[in-house]
Structures are given as structure tokens and as C-alpha cells.
Write a protein that holds these residues in place. Structure first.
Motif, PDB file in Angstrom:
ATOM      1  N   LEU A  85       0.875  -1.198  -0.062  1.00  0.00           N
ATOM      2  CA  LEU A  85       0.027   0.045  -0.035  1.00  0.00           C
ATOM      3  C   LEU A  85       0.811   1.223  -0.053  1.00  0.00           C
ATOM      4  O   LEU A  85       0.476   2.236  -0.808  1.00  0.00           O
ATOM      5  CB  LEU A  85      -0.861  -0.073   1.327  1.00  0.00           C
ATOM      6  CG  LEU A  85      -2.110  -1.032   0.975  1.00  0.00           C
ATOM      7  CD1 LEU A  85      -2.967  -0.998   2.775  1.00  0.00           C
ATOM      8  CD2 LEU A  85      -3.007  -0.730  -0.072  1.00  0.00           C
ATOM      9  N   TYR A  89       0.922   0.980  -3.998  1.00  0.00           N
ATOM     10  CA  TYR A  89      -0.674   1.776  -4.252  1.00  0.00           C
ATOM     11  C   TYR A  89      -0.237   3.249  -4.657  1.00  0.00           C
ATOM     12  O   TYR A  89      -0.966   3.861  -5.581  1.00  0.00           O
ATOM     13  CB  TYR A  89      -1.426   1.722  -3.185  1.00  0.00           C
ATOM     14  CG  TYR A  89      -2.661   2.732  -2.955  1.00  0.00           C
ATOM     15  CD1 TYR A  89      -3.634   2.561  -4.091  1.00  0.00           C
ATOM     16  CD2 TYR A  89      -2.594   3.862  -2.552  1.00  0.00           C
ATOM     17  CE1 TYR A  89      -4.749   3.449  -4.062  1.00  0.00           C
ATOM     18  CE2 TYR A  89      -3.523   4.837  -2.431  1.00  0.00           C
ATOM     19  CZ  TYR A  89      -4.448   4.741  -3.264  1.00  0.00           C
ATOM     20  OH  TYR A  89      -5.683   5.583  -3.374  1.00  0.00           O
ATOM     21  N   ARG A 313      -8.402   2.791  -5.709  1.00  0.00           N
ATOM     22  CA  ARG A 313      -7.999   1.998  -4.379  1.00  0.00           C
ATOM     23  C   ARG A 313      -8.471   0.571  -4.065  1.00  0.00           C
ATOM     24  O   ARG A 313      -7.872  -0.098  -3.837  1.00  0.00           O
ATOM     25  CB  ARG A 313      -8.533   2.886  -3.358  1.00  0.00           C
ATOM     26  CG  ARG A 313      -8.065   2.376  -1.585  1.00  0.00           C
ATOM     27  CD  ARG A 313      -6.989   2.867  -1.233  1.00  0.00           C
ATOM     28  NE  ARG A 313      -6.957   2.346   0.202  1.00  0.00           N
ATOM     29  CZ  ARG A 313      -5.908   2.521   0.831  1.00  0.00           C
ATOM     30  NH1 ARG A 313      -4.826   2.990   0.319  1.00  0.00           N
ATOM     31  NH2 ARG A 313      -5.703   2.227   2.244  1.00  0.00           N
ATOM     32  N   VAL A 317      -6.427  -2.643  -4.125  1.00  0.00           N
ATOM     33  CA  VAL A 317      -6.358  -3.417  -2.489  1.00  0.00           C
ATOM     34  C   VAL A 317      -6.909  -4.770  -2.886  1.00  0.00           C
ATOM     35  O   VAL A 317      -6.033  -5.838  -2.273  1.00  0.00           O
ATOM     36  CB  VAL A 317      -7.311  -2.817  -1.720  1.00  0.00           C
ATOM     37  CG1 VAL A 317      -7.769  -3.737  -0.394  1.00  0.00           C
ATOM     38  CG2 VAL A 317      -6.876  -1.443  -1.299  1.00  0.00           C
ATOM     39  N   THR A 346     -10.583  -1.247   4.450  1.00  0.00           N
ATOM     40  CA  THR A 346      -9.247  -0.868   3.955  1.00  0.00           C
ATOM     41  C   THR A 346      -9.147   0.087   2.456  1.00  0.00           C
ATOM     42  O   THR A 346      -8.637   0.886   2.414  1.00  0.00           O
ATOM     43  CB  THR A 346      -8.053  -1.958   3.583  1.00  0.00           C
ATOM     44  OG1 THR A 346      -8.339  -2.845   4.582  1.00  0.00           O
ATOM     45  CG2 THR A 346      -6.822  -1.527   2.990  1.00  0.00           C
ATOM     46  N   SER A 347     -10.039  -0.136   1.724  1.00  0.00           N
ATOM     47  CA  SER A 347     -10.321   0.553   0.495  1.00  0.00           C
ATOM     48  C   SER A 347     -10.966   2.131   0.698  1.00  0.00           C
ATOM     49  O   SER A 347     -10.713   3.042   0.027  1.00  0.00           O
ATOM     50  CB  SER A 347     -10.914  -0.119  -0.761  1.00  0.00           C
ATOM     51  OG  SER A 347     -10.371  -1.095  -0.967  1.00  0.00           O
TER      52      SER A 347
END
Length: 531
Positions: A85, A89, A313, A317, A346-347
């Protein structure tokens, strides 16, 4: 220098944050909303978010506070998802947002669009932590979100520098960009590793709590400054030092820990409050100078960028959570199986914050050759709307979403049982050590004093077990709760007597302060036991 605007900002934001504690709205959201509303009120001073202040002076202490409160062991256990992440990400979001902005906004060069992508890529540590703590997220998700937001600023700032070099005509290349990223990452980590041990040694060898806390306040700025001096990531240096010191905080003198906790709570409260208020107050500055991008066009670009940020996102994820488990048996053996619910939270828990705005405001006015930076004001506007959009839309809906997901709640009974077992083991070890000490003639004590030491251990051991027992049917308190309440009331009675004796000139103010400090430490110990 006129200090009144600064005083108004600090006092006003602190007051609003205090009000937020009595409402269901998280403090960051209320501060941003109030900032937006009052930014056009006549007489309100004009506040500009200066990146030369935010990045080196505001960001390091906030990261340091979050880092010292993080768990090194939990972060190490979740290092793979945190890395995916905080690095993967951020780079993915940089290219996804940049590419869409390039396609949607007429006349926006791809290099400038990538600058926008890097600016809005990092999530905000403060907003994520505040909401996660308030709604009680499962510990694994909280660790991942906090770890991501601690490390991703370094990735975003490096990506921004590379994209900016290309946008201003500095001849950036893919090889140069990768080299810049590695130089910043390795340099920041190395500086953190070099500094953390001598700083910890100094903290444990300073004998005065006042000096130790002065050092504590300087640490994040020293780590950040030294790393930047060597062209490394100051953010990574601060985080590495903070996580290490937090992991070894038990070795520091107890008086330092008590004072340090109080000092850093105050510093973080004031900085967080002022920062989120500043976000809302930037509205007039952001809207000024949009030029040709007005009305419906600007709104459409803002919505498009916000949607890409949110969708990207989710796109990142879920594959990053499930594909490695499908491909590698070792990951399936070592890591907990992620769930689709955890992926949703989490997203969605990816609010942007002041770092994005600070980076955006640091975009230069011109490129090499003196021409204006392409669509700089539009990039500021899109950054601002993305930050506000994520804070308002995601921030306000995150708590209901978590409740809708119905994560397994914490088991207070099991936690208290684990605490009781840990305390029992520690008390037995302390009793054995006490017996060894008392067997030495140099430590000889009268029996009543030796018994008092054993009584303290016994009470500490029994206190946790008593929380598992029955409660008072009248007050709803456990035996231990009642004991602590009565203890505080006794301390309060003693305090009143000391003050009365001072008022009658039986003792002076210096003696009063000494006696009150002793009582304050006892009350603080009781308060900490209470949790």
C-alpha cells in the motif's frame, strides 16, 4: 510579525476540536467544515498553507507521535501489505490519476497530470488513525492503515519530485526516477537506523526528565533535517526512529514517560487541530486564479479525479490482498486470511490530508525558461477538492460502513483474562526478586515496610482478577473500580488539607508544590491503571 492570526488559528481550532469530542463527528471533519464556512467571513485573517512550514515543521512531529504509538511487532507482521500500500498503491494511484486527468482535462500535459497524481496519492496518517481509534477497527486493519500512512508520504514526495522534474523540463528519465526513489528510500532508512541507537542511548542516560523531554521534542526535526541534508527521505528517517524509540520506551525513566506522554498529546492535539482547520481555510486561495476552468467544467474535473482516487484504491487493494495468497504457499501459511469485508474498509479508509495540499502548494510558478507552470491553479483546485471529498464523503461514512460490515467485536472478558495472567506472572517474578533483595542485609527493612511492599504486589495482582468478578448492584462498579474511586477521593481530601495549610501559612508554596506533585503522581498511576 502579527501574532494574532496565529493565536486565533490555534485557539479557534483547539476549541472546535474540543467541541468535536462531544459530537459523533470526528474532529478532522468538523475542523475542515468550520474552516470552509468561515473562510469567507469578513474580518477573518487570510491563511496560506506554506509548504516550507508544513513539510519540515508540522509533518515530522505528527509522524513521530504516530510512530511512537505504533507497534513494531505488529508492523513487522504486516510488512508485506503495508509495503504494497505505501509503495505499490501510491505509484499505481499516481499513474492512474495522472492518466485520467490527462485524458479528461483539455490542455493538461501528461507530466503535469502525473504531478497531480503524485500529490493526491498518499493517505493521511492523522485522519485514518483518528477514525480507526474512534470506531474500533480490528487491530490488523488498524495496523495496516497506520503503517501505510506512516510510510507512504516518502513514496509520494519522491514520485512528486520525479514528475515535477519532468514537468519543468529538468530532463527526468525512468532510470533517473528509479534512482531518485531508491536514493530517498535507502537514505532515509539508513539515517534513521544510524540515529536511533545513539538517540535512545542519550534518552536513557540523561538524568533529568526536563532534558529528556526537550530531547524528545527535537528528535523528529533532527531526524528529518539530517536525512534531507543527505538527500534521503526525512519522512522515513522520522518513522524509523519513532518506531524504534516507541518499541524501547520501557527503558526510559518513568518520570520522562509521564511527562513525555502529556507533552506529546498536547503538541499533537494543537498541530492536528490547526492543520485540519487550515485545510478548510484554503478555499479562497484555491478558487482564486482558476481562469478558464470555472463552473461546470471545474466541477466535472473535480468529480472525475475524486472518483478515480476512490476506484483506484479498490482496484489495487483486492488483487494485492488475494493474489499473493493464491500464488505463494508461504504467504498462506504465515499470514492471516484477508476477508472481503476487510478489503472494503481498507479501500474506503483512505482519506487525504494536509500533506497533499502542502505538496501541491510547493509546485513552482514557472518551468525552466520562465513560462508559467501548466495549469498550476487547476492542480491546486483538484487537490483541494479531492482532500475535501475524501474527508467528507469517506470520513463521514466510514464509521457506519464499519458497523455495517459487522466485524467481530473485541472480547473484554478474554482481554481482561490475558491481562490478569500477565500481571500474575510479573507479580510472582517481582515477589521472588523481593525475597532475594530482602535476604541481603544491606536491604534490611522493618517487617511492616516489607509487608507493605508485598501488599502492593498482591493488590496489583488481584486488581485485574477483580474486574472479572461481580459488580456492585448499586453503582455497577467492580471491587477494583470502587477501590480506585475511593483512593482518588482520599487523595482529593489530602489535597484540600495541604492547600488549607498553605493558606494559613503553616507551609509555604514551595512545600505545597512538592506535596501536590507527590499526590499527582499517585493519582496519575491510579488513572493509568483505570485505562
Amino acid at each position: 510579525m502579527d501574532v494574532m492570526p496565529l493565536l486565533l488559528l490555534v485557539a479557534g481550532s483547539a476549541g472546535i476540536a474540543g467541541v468535536a469530542r462531544r459530537t459523533p463527528v470526528p474532529a478532522p471533519l468538523l475542523l475542515v467544515a468550520v474552516g470552509l464556512v468561515i473562510s469567507y467571513v469578513p474580518g477573518i485573517p487570510h491563511y496560506t498553507l506554506d509548504p516550507q512550514i508544513v513539510l519540515p515543521l508540522v509533518l515530522p512531529p505528527l509522524l513521530y507521535k504516530e510512530g511512537t504509538e505504533s507497534s513494531y511487532l505488529d508492523l513487522r507482521a504486516q510488512m508485506r501489505p503495508v509495503g504494497l500500500l505505501s509503495i505499490g498503491y501510491v505509484l499505481f494511484a499516481t499513474f492512474a490519476v495522472g492518466w485520467v486527468a490527462y485524458l479528461v482535462v483539455p490542455g493538461l500535459p501528461l507530466t503535469a497530470a502525473l504531478v497531480l497524481g503524485a500529490v493526491v496519492a498518499p493517505t493521511d496518517a492523522v485522519a485514518a488513525a483518528a477514525i480507526a481509534r474512534r470506531v474500533g477497527l480490528p487491530s490488523r486493519i488498524t495496523t495496516i492503515l497506520q503503517g501505510e500512512s506512516l510510510f507512504n508520504d516518502a513514496t509520494a514526495i519522491t514520485a512528486y519530485k520525479v514528475a515535477l522534474a519532468a514537468a519543468v523540463g529538468a530532463g527526468a528519465t525512468w532510470a533517473g526516477g528509479i534512482g531518485e526513489f531508491l536514493r530517498a528510500a535507502v537514505g532515509g532508512v539508513v539515517v534513521g537506523l544510524v540515529l536511533m541507537v545513539p538517540i535512545h542511548w542519550l534518552r536513557t542516560h540523561l538524568k533529568e526528565a526536563l532534558l529528556q523531554n526537550t530531547l524528545s521534542l527535537l528528535i523528529p526535526f533532527v531526524a528529518y533535517g539530517v536525512a534531507e541534508q543527505f538527500h534521503g527521505s526525512g519522512v522515513l528517517a522520522v518513522v524509523v526512529v519513532a518506531v524504534y524509540l516507541g518499541h524501547r520506551a520501557w527503558e526510559v525513566d518513568f518520570a520522562t514517560r509521564l511527562q513525555e506522554d502529556a507533552v506529546w498529546r498536547m503538541v499533537a492535539f494543537l498541530l492536528e487541530s490547526a492543520v485540519f482547520a487550515l485545510i478548510g481555510l484554503q478555499l479562497p486561495t484555491v478558487l482564486k486564479g482558476l481562469g478558464a476552468y470555472q463552473g461546470a467544467d471545474a466541477a466535472w474535473y473535480a468529480i472525475a479525479v475524486f472518483l478515480v482516487v476512490v476506484v483506484a484504491r479498490f482496484v489495487w487493494v483486492y488483487p494485492s490482498a488475494f493474489l499473493p495468497r493464491l500464488l505463494f504457499a508461504r504467504i498462506r501459511e504465515r499470514e492471516e486470511n484477508p476477508t472481503w469485508r476487510a478489503g472494503v474498509v481498507t479501500s474506503w479508509a483512505a482519506m487525504r490530508g494536509v500533506v497533499s495540499l502542502a505538496i501541491a502548494f510547493s509546485i513552482p510558478l514557472t518551468v525552466h525558461g520562465g513560462a508559467p507552470f501548466p495549469q498550476r491553479n487547476l492542480i491546486l483546485f483538484l487537490t483541494f477538492t479531492t482532500v475535501i471529498g475524501t474527508l467528507v464523503v469517506q470520513g463521514l461514512t466510514l464509521a457506519p460502513l464499519i458497523r455495517l460490515m459487522r466485524f467481530p467485536g473485541r472480547d473484554p472478558q478474554a482481554e481482561t483474562l490475558a491481562e490478569a495472567n500477565a500481571q500474575a506472572q510479573a507479580s510472582r517474578a517481582a515477589e521472588r526478586h523481593l525475597d532475594d533483595l530482602l535476604s541481603d542485609e544491606r536491604n534490611e527493612l522493618p517487617p511492616p515496610l516489607a509487608d507493605r511492599l508485598r501488599t502492593v504486589l498482591e493488590r496489583r495482582r488481584n486488581a485485574v482478577w477483580e474486574r472479572l468478578g461481580q459488580t456492585n448492584p448499586v453503582t455497577g462498579e467492580s471491587v477494583d473500580d470502587t477501590y480506585r474511586r475511593l483512593s482518588r477521593e482520599m487523595i482529593s481530601a489530602e489535597r484540600e488539607v495541604f492547600v488549607r495549610l498553605r493558606d494559613h501559612r503553616y507551609i509555604d508554596d514551595e512545600m505545597l508544590r512538592s506535596l501536590l506533585r507527590r499526590l499527582d503522581l499517585e493519582e496519575a498511576a491510579a488513572y493509568r491503571e483505570e485505562g
